[in-house]
Design a protein around this motif. Sequence first.
Motif, PDB file in Angstrom:
ATOM      1  N   TYR A 138      15.882  -2.762   0.616  1.00 21.70           N
ATOM      2  CA  TYR A 138      16.608  -1.768  -0.185  1.00 21.70           C
ATOM      3  C   TYR A 138      17.641  -2.504  -1.060  1.00 21.70           C
ATOM      4  O   TYR A 138      18.517  -3.179  -0.525  1.00 21.70           O
ATOM      5  N   CYS A 171      17.702  -3.638   8.240  1.00 20.55           N
ATOM      6  CA  CYS A 171      17.269  -2.272   7.921  1.00 20.55           C
ATOM      7  C   CYS A 171      15.945  -2.036   8.626  1.00 20.55           C
ATOM      8  O   CYS A 171      14.923  -2.601   8.240  1.00 20.55           O
ATOM      9  N   SER A 204      19.007  12.401   4.867  1.00 18.46           N
ATOM     10  CA  SER A 204      18.121  12.477   3.700  1.00 18.46           C
ATOM     11  C   SER A 204      16.653  12.569   4.068  1.00 18.46           C
ATOM     12  O   SER A 204      15.953  13.499   3.673  1.00 18.46           O
ATOM     13  N   LYS A 205      16.172  11.577   4.807  1.00 19.59           N
ATOM     14  CA  LYS A 205      14.751  11.550   5.120  1.00 19.59           C
ATOM     15  C   LYS A 205      14.476  12.309   6.420  1.00 19.59           C
ATOM     16  O   LYS A 205      13.402  12.856   6.614  1.00 19.59           O
ATOM     17  N   ASN A 227      12.739  -0.318   4.697  1.00 20.03           N
ATOM     18  CA  ASN A 227      12.310   0.031   3.349  1.00 20.03           C
ATOM     19  C   ASN A 227      12.347  -1.278   2.566  1.00 20.03           C
ATOM     20  O   ASN A 227      13.402  -1.891   2.502  1.00 20.03           O
ATOM     21  N   ARG A 268      22.880  15.873   0.291  1.00 17.11           N
ATOM     22  CA  ARG A 268      23.754  14.715   0.500  1.00 17.11           C
ATOM     23  C   ARG A 268      24.592  14.787   1.781  1.00 17.11           C
ATOM     24  O   ARG A 268      25.644  15.427   1.836  1.00 17.11           O
ATOM     25  N   SER A 298      21.338   8.762   8.028  1.00 18.94           N
ATOM     26  CA  SER A 298      21.293   9.690   6.899  1.00 18.94           C
ATOM     27  C   SER A 298      20.482  10.929   7.263  1.00 18.94           C
ATOM     28  O   SER A 298      19.516  10.842   8.021  1.00 18.94           O
ATOM     29  N   GLY A 350      26.147  10.283   2.346  1.00 19.71           N
ATOM     30  CA  GLY A 350      24.859   9.582   2.372  1.00 19.71           C
ATOM     31  C   GLY A 350      24.976   8.103   2.653  1.00 19.71           C
ATOM     32  O   GLY A 350      26.040   7.496   2.502  1.00 19.71           O
ATOM     33  N   ALA A 351      23.850   7.527   3.037  1.00 21.13           N
ATOM     34  CA  ALA A 351      23.839   6.130   3.451  1.00 21.13           C
ATOM     35  C   ALA A 351      23.926   5.162   2.270  1.00 21.13           C
ATOM     36  O   ALA A 351      24.325   4.013   2.438  1.00 21.13           O
ATOM     37  N   LYS A 352      23.561   5.638   1.086  1.00 15.72           N
ATOM     38  CA  LYS A 352      23.700   4.738  -0.069  1.00 15.72           C
ATOM     39  C   LYS A 352      25.178   4.420  -0.278  1.00 15.72           C
ATOM     40  O   LYS A 352      25.560   3.263  -0.426  1.00 15.72           O
ATOM     41  N   ASP A 402      21.042  -0.491   9.075  1.00 17.71           N
ATOM     42  CA  ASP A 402      20.675   0.722   8.342  1.00 17.71           C
ATOM     43  C   ASP A 402      19.444   1.333   9.013  1.00 17.71           C
ATOM     44  O   ASP A 402      18.348   0.786   8.941  1.00 17.71           O
ATOM     45  N   TYR A 440      15.701   5.559   8.470  1.00 13.25           N
ATOM     46  CA  TYR A 440      14.347   6.079   8.724  1.00 13.25           C
ATOM     47  C   TYR A 440      14.028   6.223  10.212  1.00 13.25           C
ATOM     48  O   TYR A 440      12.868   6.305  10.589  1.00 13.25           O
TER      49      TYR A 440
HETATM   50  N1  PLP Z   1      19.073   3.236   3.188  1.00 13.57           N
HETATM   51  C1  PLP Z   1      17.785   2.997   2.904  1.00 13.57           C
HETATM   52  C2  PLP Z   1      17.097   1.878   3.578  1.00 13.57           C
HETATM   53  C3  PLP Z   1      17.106   3.787   1.968  1.00 13.57           C
HETATM   54  O1  PLP Z   1      15.830   3.520   1.683  1.00 13.57           O
HETATM   55  C4  PLP Z   1      17.786   4.849   1.341  1.00 13.57           C
HETATM   56  C5  PLP Z   1      17.137   5.713   0.344  1.00 13.57           C
HETATM   57  O2  PLP Z   1      16.064   5.540  -0.121  1.00 13.57           O
HETATM   58  C6  PLP Z   1      19.117   5.040   1.669  1.00 13.57           C
HETATM   59  C7  PLP Z   1      19.738   4.231   2.593  1.00 13.57           C
HETATM   60  C8  PLP Z   1      19.913   6.108   0.969  1.00 13.57           C
HETATM   61  O3  PLP Z   1      20.080   7.199   1.746  1.00 13.57           O
HETATM   62  P1  PLP Z   1      20.981   8.427   1.290  1.00 13.57           P
HETATM   63  O4  PLP Z   1      20.101   9.394   0.615  1.00 13.57           O
HETATM   64  O5  PLP Z   1      21.558   8.926   2.585  1.00 13.57           O
HETATM   65  O6  PLP Z   1      22.052   7.910   0.388  1.00 13.57           O
END
Ligand code: PLP
Length: 410
Positions: free
Chosen positions: A132, A184, A249-250, A188, A258, A247, A107-109, A216, A219
């Motif tokens: 973020y 980003c 994720s979204k 976000n 993940r 990611s 994941g990107a986090k 990043d 989205y």
């Molecule tokens: N980057 C940004 C800008 C986000 O808003 C989020 C999650 O809200 C993430 C990364 C995290 O993504 P991941 O679920 O892939 O860890």
Amino acid sequence: MININENFLDLQDSYLFSTIAKKVAKFQEENPNKKVIKLGIGDVTLPLAKNCVEAMKLAAEDLSRKETFMGYGPEQGYDFLRSKILEYDYKSRGIDIDIDEIFVSDGAKCDTGNIVDIFSKDNRVAITDPVYPVYIDTNTMSGRAGKYNELTGKYENIIYIPCTAENNFEPELPTEKPDIIYLCFPNNPTGTVLDRSQLKKWVDYAKECKAIILYDSAYEAFITEDNIPHSIYEIEGAKDVAIEFRSFSKTAGFTGVRCGYVVIPKRLNGYTKNGESISLNKLWNRRTCTKFNGVSYITQKGAEAVYSEEGQKQINKNIDYYKENARIIKKGLEEAGYTIFGAVNAPYIWLKLPDNVKSWDFFDKLLNEVQIVGTPGVGFGPGGEGYFRLTAFGNREDTIEAMNRIKNWQ
Ligand code: PLP
């Protein structure tokens, strides 16, 4: 005696989501008959695409048979997934990258947080504000942020780049020279984007400063307008200055499964104190092989299925659902007389609060008077004060009802 990393003591406790949860719980306890609508979460709510689930089931079956069992996989990710990423996310947009420039992750986090490992502690970091919170916190942990100033809500060594209605959410080039620049987009929390010429300015600036851009684009799947780049590598020269984070994720509802990836072009260099240039791709590869054992085979098979014809159809249906929610919120708020930003190329709607109302005051009023939960903008940095974030990740009925409540609100 064991000494701790004292940088952690410079972190500000993040009370944002726990404070929201406490306030909502208290309200519900006191008003059990009132229905609270939650438009604050940044998490997806629709179930996974069937195609991805089927692929994961088959992958689990593979693990049950001697002939197809998989143990440790490549730390950088399986080529069956990396080749799909290469073809569908990059080649299809005319971007030429190599498969070994892609690192699959959980994941990107983690990626945006861990990337700081490969950079010197002495680097100056520039971060758009609001944003973020992971970028600030991970630089604080690694000692680049300096002390926190309670009065300004800022860390002394971070270069904050305001993105507000005053500059139409286009970050201005900073006067102090940064080494690391976080961008980003779609953003976000503001939901705003940069077009090609705006992003080109940053690529040129980074080149001039010998800085690196950490881009990043978690989205990107929500972009609807043609002139908005999905990848920073659509911009000429970006492969010399940018690392990109993506990611599933979204894009594909993988927040719980993940999976994500980072692209580090091989020609991207950092420098030693003596001025020797060093490949960042090599450094990240070394770090990855030491600290990570790869994303599970099952998860990567699920991610691969995102790129099949059926997978694309299914994930786009979910994305369209959220986009329609965003459109409903935008229209509803505009009809109610609010000034809003974002929503067109992102699942976030960024509301400018009238009459200098503070983010938390608006939160309380919205909850108490019309039972809608959003996120106070100041939780994303000092530049978010006076703003409020709503998300398009709720269900359709709640989204419509929330807008009706706001329109009828005195
Ligand atoms: N980057 C940004 C800008 C986000 O808003 C989020 C999650 O809200 C993430 C990364 C995290 O993504 P991941 O679920 O892939 O860890």
